[in-house]
Design an enzyme around this catalytic site. Structure first.
Site, PDB file in Angstrom:
ATOM      1  N   CYS A 117       0.821  -1.207   0.000  1.00 51.99           N
ATOM      2  CA  CYS A 117       0.000   0.000   0.000  1.00 51.99           C
ATOM      3  C   CYS A 117       0.863   1.269   0.000  1.00 51.99           C
ATOM      4  O   CYS A 117       1.402   1.639  -1.024  1.00 51.99           O
ATOM      5  CB  CYS A 117      -0.995  -0.018   1.155  1.00 51.99           C
ATOM      6  SG  CYS A 117      -2.371   1.159   0.920  1.00 51.99           S
ATOM      7  N   HIS A 225      -3.691  -5.148   0.646  1.00 56.35           N
ATOM      8  CA  HIS A 225      -3.167  -5.473   1.977  1.00 56.35           C
ATOM      9  C   HIS A 225      -3.117  -6.983   2.190  1.00 56.35           C
ATOM     10  O   HIS A 225      -4.015  -7.573   2.802  1.00 56.35           O
ATOM     11  CB  HIS A 225      -4.033  -4.817   3.059  1.00 56.35           C
ATOM     12  CG  HIS A 225      -3.830  -3.351   3.180  1.00 56.35           C
ATOM     13  ND1 HIS A 225      -2.940  -2.780   4.066  1.00 56.35           N
ATOM     14  CD2 HIS A 225      -4.380  -2.329   2.492  1.00 56.35           C
ATOM     15  CE1 HIS A 225      -2.958  -1.458   3.924  1.00 56.35           C
ATOM     16  NE2 HIS A 225      -3.831  -1.159   2.979  1.00 56.35           N
ATOM     17  N   GLU A 227      -1.271  -8.538   4.216  1.00 50.46           N
ATOM     18  CA  GLU A 227      -0.974  -8.859   5.612  1.00 50.46           C
ATOM     19  C   GLU A 227      -2.232  -9.129   6.440  1.00 50.46           C
ATOM     20  O   GLU A 227      -2.153  -9.623   7.560  1.00 50.46           O
ATOM     21  CB  GLU A 227      -0.159  -7.729   6.249  1.00 50.46           C
ATOM     22  CG  GLU A 227      -0.948  -6.530   6.756  1.00 50.46           C
ATOM     23  CD  GLU A 227      -1.516  -5.625   5.672  1.00 50.46           C
ATOM     24  OE1 GLU A 227      -2.290  -4.698   6.004  1.00 50.46           O
ATOM     25  OE2 GLU A 227      -1.185  -5.828   4.490  1.00 50.46           O
TER      26      GLU A 227
END
Length: 257
Positions: A117, A225, A227
């Site tokens: 990001c 994202h 993660e």
């Protein structure tokens, strides 16, 4: 002898926390980024909280990879030759001071680099690219933001597809030529930097994944994202596994083991 841990450098955000006269400066790292490095890249996340740009080389010599995290803040538009379009935009120039030089050093020295990001945008800007400050106002483009009032499950839930270039590494990791991703950003790639190759695009054409062409080591970045709940997403699992393997290879070279 026990093997030393694989070390991955994550930058800290500079934030004022609290309200009014009771606000104080803090150095912040999102928990989900650190946990993804620990659990899914099988490495130890490390912070160097008060780094000056002239310390980058000496600190890079101590680590096996760098992951540039997402953040509520944005790269300052002056870094890519633009005026600030929105005075309410959350910025972090202290982070810019570090990460733009850190990107260049990682590429030059062959240190594994993963951008997420804001980190994706930092890599593009550091290498000479530009950003759109308000993607949602561009003709023919979607609104890639999520409502701040939604739950985190809603904000980080699947939002749109990304279509990958044929036979690229992301297609191999995903096991398909496309994947569903989340979308939590207002800025996006304008002009892709020379030396970067787009590997994935959103339906509106926005670049969502790229590689550093000819990089000496792992050098990839994504606008979404991965993660977030890594274990539930095979593409995210493969991405962090590959990053961790690159960091392990760097440690062998770094320590001569």
């Amino acid at each position: 002898m026990k093997k030393p841990p694989i070390l991955v450098w994550l930058p800290a955000d500079h934030r004022l926390l609290g309200t009014g006269e009771r606000s104080m400066p803090f150095l912040v790292l999102g928990d989900k980024y650190a946990r993804a490095v620990k659990a899914d890249a099988h490495a130890q996340p490390v912070l160097f909280p008060l780094v000056d740009a002239d310390q980058i080389d000496e600190l890079l010599a101590l680590v096996d990879g760098v992951m540039l995290t997402g953040s509520p803040s944005n790269v300052h538009p002056t870094r890519f030759g633009a005026d600030l379009a929105d005075p309410t935009l959350m910025l972090d120039e202290a982070r810019d001071d570090l990460t733009l030089g850190l990107v260049q050093a990682c590429v030059a020295q062959g240190v594994p680099l993963l951008g997420i990001c804001r980190g994706f945008q930092e890599i593009n800007v550091a290498l000479g690219g530009t950003l759109h400050q308000k993607v949602h106002e561009l003709p023919g483009h979607s609104d890639h933001r999520q409502s701040p009032d939604g739950s985190y499950e809603e904000q980080y839930g699947p939002s749109h597809t990304v279509r990958f270039e044929q036979d690229c590494v992301f297609a191999r990791w995903a096991g398909a030529d496309h994947a569903m991703v989340n979308s939590v950003h207002g800025q996006g790639v304008g002009r892709l930097a020379q030396g970067l190759r787009a590997l994935g695009h959103a339906p509106d054409g926005l670049v969502e994944a790229f590689e550093v062409e000819g990089a000496q080591a792992f050098a990839y970045a994504v606008q979404w994202h991965p993660e977030w709940k890594v274990a539930q997403n095979p593409l995210s699992v493969a991405l962090f596994h590959a990053f961790g393997e690159a960091c392990r290879a760097r440690q062998v070279k770094r320590l001569g083991r």
